[in-house]
Design a protein around this motif. Structure first.
Motif: not given
Length: 711
Positions: A601-612
């Motif tokens: 069992a795992a949970a999570g979230k990706t994140g990428t900012t403007d213009s990488a």
């Protein structure tokens, strides 16, 4: 040696003032007369008066606490670092072997066991030559012990200078203290104290560290030649340094060997054999700093944390003084297995050689806040010409030795979810979420109305009607912009603060329209601790790098163990946390983090900012939380993660799921192997159907002017 530290500046100045009152060339001469010829006429009368004044001077020297190393261990008690202002290991005389004490007495004070702390011949010679402008030695080991004790007790540069004054007045004070020391301590105690106090150069204080520094052996294993070299250093450690001036060191060693023959410690043949050898150095690199640790960034973080925590004292001055004294064993929260997993993952995916790209990761235990690992691919160093090195701990806030942090991108959407559930919204909260839209009507926490906000989805998101489940699964920007408006911009920011989120540079969180898209500069440790709050069902714990602190040795009276407690608080309801846990499993189940599961069992979230500029992944199991950030040490804004080759692989653009996510997955697969395979609590029924399909939003919440959409 035992006893408290020195009396500080005032006490040292009083010693200095006493010396001024007693110390002149005439007084020194009368003192000698008083001690030697008290029966000679008028000179004898003057000598007796001077002797009475001399004997009335204070003679009880407070023994300083000998500065030692601060030992850092991992959570299992294995050594990970040693830090010291003065690198020293105090050992008993019977653990110093035969030859170090013998060599020292031969060159410095052959009659040590015969006199009462005062060697008349040496004192007269030193006094006469000093009066002639040629300052000379001649002090007994006891007097040198006193001098070193005064230096050790000194706190300021002024105190050190007073203790090292090369004047007759200082010698008079030393002599009076020496006579007092001889009355209160045995000869063995004095010799032991001196050999632990003395400085041998190359950062080595005390005979034990000196033996290790130059020959990589304990003092007990020194042979006569090695002991002679070390004994010769105490007169002038810099000049006779065998590492930088081997010829002078060898000549000094041979002189000590000759003296050992003269006092009967060696035969001429034995001395000749050792004198015929080279220096036989086998140096151990200088320790005493985080630089020499296997985990330098974590070590630096711990030391900075210790300097601020009230566990070691109420004021920073008290804490720093205790750390300078050392003799502490700090059991940290670092799990060496998890640290190895984290380090291998960042190194494998983002190699540091010849690249300015960084990958950094922090692991935190939910429910305690204990920091289990802290790894980055860049090596610890200070070479500005090498982009693969840095002295900045990229995992922590600026106050902890880090930088100003990095925008965390869509990992902030978890806080919008928490705010929405906390406000009573359910999973089925739906919006039409086109590719682009304009959001109006947002207000900050001061009631200020925000300007219209243009929002567009990232390349990894899909337009359409979304609810909390599908919007989270696809990380749909236009969905979260509307969800933030519905729950409130201020409420979203306040939820993040409740979860422990703060800017890495120490400034207040900026409450503006794009908050939900993570345009705040934060540290990976902060994000790991915030996500750990969800794993702990709403209990937030401040990151904690230390489990306990032990002062002294078990056999000593001063021994004590200080436990360090977690600072935890229930900041959101359990069912809100359980709801977020359910939602954040969506990215791993076919969403933006598809394929990054770890077999539990795992949970999570990706994140990428403007213009990488930066890419993130923050995720957790019920027993461990971690956050990964990837960027460029030169600044992601000017060196974005677009069209780059990292670790031999080309990336048109680095998303949170294409590089940070795999680093997290690689790490967690290994790091959680020994943890129970617990699952998350069931999804709370209050939030509705956990598998609800999105429904078209009726738009009533917009007040007619909140959202303008276009495909």
């Amino acid at each position: 040696m035992t006893g408290a530290g020195g009396k500080g500046t005032g006490a040292l100045r009083r010693r200095h003032d006493l010396a001024r009152l007693a110390g002149t060339a005439a007084l020194a001469g009368l003192l000698v007369a008083a001690l030697v010829l008290p029966w000679v006429g008028v000179l004898g009368l003057m000598g007796r008066d001077t002797a009475r004044a001399f004997m009335a001077m204070p003679d009880e020297l407070e023994m300083p606490h000998l500065s030692q190393r601060v030992l850092l261990t991992d959570v299992d008690g294995e050594r990970i670092a040693e830090v010291a202002e003065r690198e020293r290991e105090v050992v008993a005389l019977d653990r110093m072997g035969t030859w170090a004490p013998a060599a020292l007495m031969a060159i410095e004070d052959a009659r040590f066991y015969e006199h009462n702390g005062f060697d008349l011949q040496g004192f007269v010679r030193a006094a006469v030559r000093t009066l002639q402008g040629d300052t000379q030695g001649g002090s007994t080991i006891t007097q040198q012990f006193v001098k070193n004790a005064l230096i050790e007790s000194a706190v300021t540069d002024e105190e050190v200078a007073l203790a090292q004054e090369r004047t007759l007045s200082r010698k008079v004070v030393e002599l009076r203290y020496a006579l007092g020391v001889e009355e209160r301590m045995t000869k063995d105690e004095i010799l032991e104290g001196y050999l632990n106090l003395a400085y041998f150069g190359a950062g080595a204080h005390g005979i034990e560290v000196a033996a290790q520094r130059y020959f990589s052996v304990p003092a007990a294993e020194l042979d006569p030649g090695q002991a002679a070299l070390l004994a010769g250093l105490v007169r002038a450690p810099s000049y006779y340094d065998p590492l930088s001036n081997p010829e002078a060191a060898r000549a000094r060693r041979d002189l000590v060997l000759d003296r050992m023959v003269a006092v009967g410690e060696l035969s001429e043949a034995e001395a000749a054999r050792y004198a015929g050898e080279d220096l036989r150095l086998e140096p151990t690199p200088r320790g005493g700093s985080c630089y020499s640790s296997d985990h330098p960034f974590f070590c630096d973080y711990v030391i900075r944390w210790l300097s601020r925590t009230d566990v070691l004292g109420e004021t920073e001055e008290e804490r720093l003084q205790l750390m300078r004294h050392g003799g502490l064993t700090v059991r940290t929260t670092l799990d060496s297995g998890m640290q190895a997993a984290a380090k291998a993952a960042v190194d494998d995916r983002v190699p540091s050689e010849g690249s300015a790209k960084f990958a950094v990761q922090a692991l935190v235990e939910p429910g305690t806040g204990e920091v289990r690992a802290m790894a980055q691919n860049l090596r610890y160093g200070f070479d500005e010409s090498d982009p693969g090195t840095t002295s900045i701990n990229l995992a922590v806030d600026r106050i902890d030795g880090g930088g100003n942090g990095y925008q965390a991108g869509s990992t902030f959407k978890a806080f919008t979810l928490a705010a929405a559930l906390d406000a009573g919204l359910g999973y089925g909260t739906s919006f039409s979420s086109p590719k682009e839209l304009e959001v109006k009507g947002l207000t900050n926490c001061d009631g200020g109305r925000m300007a219209p906000w243009e929002v567009r989805n990232a390349g990894e998101s899909s337009a359409g009607s979304h609810n909390m489940l599908s919007g989270t699964r696809g990380s749909v920007n236009t969905y979260f912009a509307q969800l933030q408006r519905k729950v409130g911009l201020c409420e979203t920011a306040r939820m993040a603060e409740r979860l422990g989120v703060h800017r890495a540079d120490g400034a207040p969180l900026g409450v503006w329209s794009s908050f939900t898209l993570g345009d705040q500069e934060v540290s990976p440790l902060t994000m790991a601790a915030a996500y750990a709050t969800f794993a702990a069902r709403g209990v937030h714990c401040e990151p904690l790098p230390v489990r306990s602190i032990t002062a002294g040795r078990p056999e000593s009276k001063s021994y004590r163990e200080i436990p360090v407690e977690s600072d935890c608080e229930q900041v959101i309801d359990q069912q809100v946390a359980d709801g977020v846990n359910h939602l954040l499993q969506e990215p791993l189940n076919g969403g933006t983090a598809a394929g990054l599961g770890i077999g539990r069992a795992a949970a999570g979230k990706t994140g990428t900012t403007d213009s990488a500029a930066y890419a993130w992944f923050a995720g957790y199991t019920p027993g461990l939380a971690g956050a990964v950030a990837v960027g460029d040490i030169r600044g992601g804004e000017s060196h974005p993660l677009e069209g780059v080759t990292i670790g031999g692989r080309y990336y048109g653009i680095v998303y949170g799921g294409t590089l940070p996510g795999p680093i997290w997955s690689d790490t967690m697969s290994r790091a959680t192997a020994s943890l129970p395979a617990n699952g998350f609590a069931s999804s709370p029924k209050v939030f509705g159907n956990p598998d609800a399909e999105p429904e078209e939003d009726d738009g009533d919440d917009d007040g007619g002017d909140g959202i303008q959409a276009e495909e």
